[in-house]
Design an enzyme around this catalytic site. Structure first.
Site, PDB file in Angstrom:
ATOM      1  CB  CYS A 279      -0.928  -0.017   1.201  1.00 12.97           C
ATOM      2  SG  CYS A 279      -2.061  -1.426   1.248  1.00 12.97           S
ATOM      3  CB  ALA A 280       3.580   1.883  -2.396  1.00 17.71           C
ATOM      4  CB  ALA A 281       0.412   6.144  -2.875  1.00 19.47           C
ATOM      5  N   PRO A 282       1.839   7.592  -0.281  1.00 19.55           N
ATOM      6  CG  PRO A 282       2.332   9.547   0.908  1.00 19.55           C
ATOM      7  CD  PRO A 282       1.591   8.247   1.027  1.00 19.55           C
ATOM      8  N   GLY A 283       4.581   7.181  -0.703  1.00 20.15           N
ATOM      9  CA  GLY A 283       5.906   6.714  -1.069  1.00 20.15           C
ATOM     10  C   GLY A 283       7.020   6.924  -0.076  1.00 20.15           C
ATOM     11  N   GLY A 284       6.721   7.410   1.119  1.00 18.71           N
ATOM     12  CA  GLY A 284       7.786   7.609   2.097  1.00 18.71           C
ATOM     13  C   GLY A 284       8.477   6.314   2.466  1.00 18.71           C
ATOM     14  CE  LYS A 285       4.839   3.374   6.710  1.00 25.23           C
ATOM     15  NZ  LYS A 285       4.169   4.676   6.429  1.00 25.23           N
ATOM     16  CG  ASP A 342       1.578   1.815   6.560  1.00 27.19           C
ATOM     17  OD1 ASP A 342       1.494   1.558   7.773  1.00 27.19           O
ATOM     18  OD2 ASP A 342       1.345   2.952   6.099  1.00 27.19           O
ATOM     19  CB  CYS A 395      -1.207   5.553  11.490  1.00 31.84           C
ATOM     20  SG  CYS A 395      -2.422   5.815  10.186  1.00 31.84           S
TER      21      CYS A 395
END
Length: 468
Positions: A279-285, A342, A395
Site C-alpha cells: 500500500c505504497a503511496a505516497p511513497g515515504g516507506k 502498511d 497508524c
C-alpha cells in the site's frame, strides 16, 4: 441588555429575530472582508461533523470543497486554522456554547451551530480580533434564510463569550477533547493517565520530521533540529515553507513522521532483495526501502496516488517498479524476499495532525477496518517466499487493528512467528516495545524540548518471519 451595550456599532443588525434586512438587501451590500472564509469554514465543519466527511479531501485544491477552492491563499490558511482549532477543541467549545445558549437550539438550526462553533474557535483560541469574529458570524446569520431569525441570539451569545472567555476556558479544562467512546477505549487499553496524555498531545503543535538519506546529525545542525531515536530529524517549530528548505530540491530528505519511518526500519538487510510495498503511496516507506538497496515493487490501487509516488521518488533520485492493482487480488509471478504492508486503518494515531479523524470515525469503523486488515495480512503472507519476512503496520491506536488481529492470524499460520524488536536498539523509545517485541507508539511519547515540539504519530508495527 447585551445588544444595547454596543447598539450603535451594530445598528444595522435586527433588534428582534426575523426583523432584519431582507436577503435581497443583504446581497446588495458590500461583502465584508473575511466573510467567505468563515462561510467556507462553517460549511466544511458541517460536512465533517454531520456527514463524517474527511477533511483532507475537502481541502484538496483540485477536487475539494468549491467554497474553499475559490479563496485566496491567505483565506485558505485561515480556514485551515479555524477548522483544525475547532476540531481539536470541539467538546470544550460545545460545552461553552451549551452554557451560553441555555435552551437547546431547534433541530432546524444545525447550520447556526456550526457558525457559532467557527466564531467561538476564533474568540477562544486564535489570534483573531473578537469583534471581527462576532461581526462576521452575525453577518453569516443575517444572509442565511435558515439562520436569520437567530441573528440577535448570535450577537448576544458571542459578545458574552468575548467578555467571559477566560472564565469559560478555565471551567472547561477538565472536559476531554476527544469523544467519550474514544476516551473510554484509550483508558481501557493504555490506562487513564496515558489516555489523558494522548488527549493532551492532540492540543500540541504537530511536528515536522524529516527522513534523511544520510548524516542525520549534520542535517539537524543545519536546521537547528533534533535527531530523534528513530534517526529522523525534527525541525524547530515554525521552520518555514518545506520546499524552500535546503536539500529539498536536491532530494536529500523527505517529510515523514518519525513513527511512520519505523516499519521500514524493522527489516533485516534489504540490499539486493526483492521487496514489495503493498500500500505504497505516497511513497515515504517506498523511498526508505529503495534507499536501503532493495529492488522495490510499489503497489497501489490508485493511479493518481502512484503518479504522486513516482514524482516523489524522482525528486529523491530513487526508483521503484510501480504496479496499479488491488493488493487483495495481487498475485505476482515470483514471490518476494520481503513485504511491507502498511494497511488502511482508522488513523486514530494521527489525531495531532488530523483531528477530524475523531469525528469521522466511530467504533464500528474500527471493527470493519480490523476485518479488512486481517484479510489483507492473510493474503500478504502468501506473497513471501519461504524464509522471507513481512512487516505489518498501521497508524491506529487500537489493538484490535494491531496486536489482537496479528495474534489471530499467526494462530492459523504456524510457519510464521514474530521476530521481536530489541528495546536496546531503540534508546529513547524503549517504552514503545511490547513484551512480545512489537512496536506501539502513541502521541504522548517523545517529550518536547525548549525548541522542539514533542510527540509523534501513534503507530503499530511488527516484523514477522517465515520459518522456511
Amino acid at each position: 441588555m447585551v445588544l444595547n451595550d454596543d447598539k450603535r456599532r451594530n445598528r444595522t443588525h435586527p433588534k428582534r429575530p426575523g426583523k432584519g434586512p431582507s436577503a435581497e438587501a443583504a446581497a446588495s451590500s458590500p461583502e465584508k472582508p473575511g466573510l467567505r472564509a468563515r462561510q467556507a469554514a462553517a460549511k466544511i465543519l458541517a460536512a465533517v461533523i454531520d456527514r463524517r466527511t474527511p477533511l483532507d479531501g475537502m481541502l484538496d485544491l483540485e477536487n475539494g470543497n468549491p467554497a474553499y477552492r475559490e479563496l485566496n491563499d491567505a483565506d485558505r490558511a485561515l480556514v485551515r486554522a479555524i477548522l483544525n482549532t475547532a476540531l481539536r477543541h470541539l467538546p470544550r467549545i460545545e460545552a461553552i456554547l451549551d452554557t451560553l445558549v441555555g435552551t437547546p437550539l431547534p433541530d432546524g438550526a444545525r447550520a447556526l451551530h456550526h457558525v457559532l462553533t467557527v466564531a467561538a474557535a476564533q474568540i477562544l483560541y486564535l489570534d483573531v480580533p473578537d469583534h471581527s469574529a462576532v461581526d462576521l458570524a452575525v453577518e453569516q446569520a443575517q444572509i442565511d434564510p435558515r439562520n436569520r431569525r437567530f441573528a440577535s441570539l448570535t450577537n448576544a451569545v458571542l459578545r458574552r463569550l468575548s467578555r467571559e472567555k477566560a472564565s469559560h476556558l478555565t471551567a472547561t479544562q477538565a472536559v476531554s477533547v476527544i469523544p467519550p467512546w474514544f476516551h473510554a477505549r484509550l483508558a481501557e487499553v493504555y490506562g487513564r493517565d496515558h489516555a489523558a496524555r494522548i488527549a493532551a498531545a492532540m492540543l500540541e503543535p504537530s511536528t515536522v520530521d524529516l527522513t534523511v538519506k544520510s548524516d542525520p546529525q549534520g542535517w539537524a545542525e543545519r536546521f537547528g533540529g533534533l535527531v530523534l531515536p528513530t534517526g529522523s530529524v525534527r525541525l524547530p517549530v515554525a521552520s518555514g515553507a518545506i520546499p524552500a528548505l535546503e536539500g529539498f530540491e536536491a532530494g536529500e530528505w523527505w517529510v515523514q513522521d518519525a513513527a511512520a519511518s519505523l516499519p521500514a526500519r524493522l527489516f533485516s538487510d534489504l540490499a539486493g532483495k526483492r521487496v514489495a510495498d503493498l500500500c505504497a503511496a505516497p511513497g515515504g516507506k517506498t523511498a526508505q526501502l529503495a534507499l536501503a538497496g532493495a529492488d522495490v515493487t510499489a503497489l497501489d490501487q490508485s493511479a493518481n496516488r502512484l503518479k504522486r509516488l513516482v514524482g516523489n521518488l524522482e525528486r529523491l533520485g530513487l526508483s521503484a517498479t510501480t504496479v496499479e492493482a488491488n493488493m487483495a487480488e495481487y498475485r505476482p509471478h515470483d514471490l518476494f524476499d520481503a513485504v511491507l504492508l502498511d494497511a488502511p486503518c482508522s488513523s486514530t494515531g494521527t489525531i495531532r495532525r488530523h483531528p477530524d479523524v475523531l469525528w469521522t470515525k466511530g467504533p464500528e469503523d474500527i471493527g470493519k477496518l480490523a476485518a479488512l486488515q486481517e484479510r489483507l495480512l492473510r493474503h500478504a503472507l502468501t506473497l513471501v517466499r519461504p524464509g522471507g519476512e513481512l512487516v505489518f503496520s498501521n497508524c491506529s491506536l487500537d489493538p484490535s487493528e494491531g496486536e489482537d488481529m496479528v495474534a489471530r492470524v499467526l494462530a492459523d499460520n504456524p510457519h510464521w512467528r514474530i521476530a521481536p524488536v530489541d528495546p536496546a536498539a531503540w534508546p529513547g523509545l524503549e517504552a514503545a516495545v511490547s513484551p512480545r517485541g512489537e512496536l506501539r507508539t502513541t502521541p504522548a511519547m517523545l517529550p518536547p524540548t525548549a525548541a522542539h515540539a514533542g510527540g509523534l504519530d501513534g503507530f503499530y508495527a511488527v516484523r514477522l518471519v517465515h520459518a522456511g
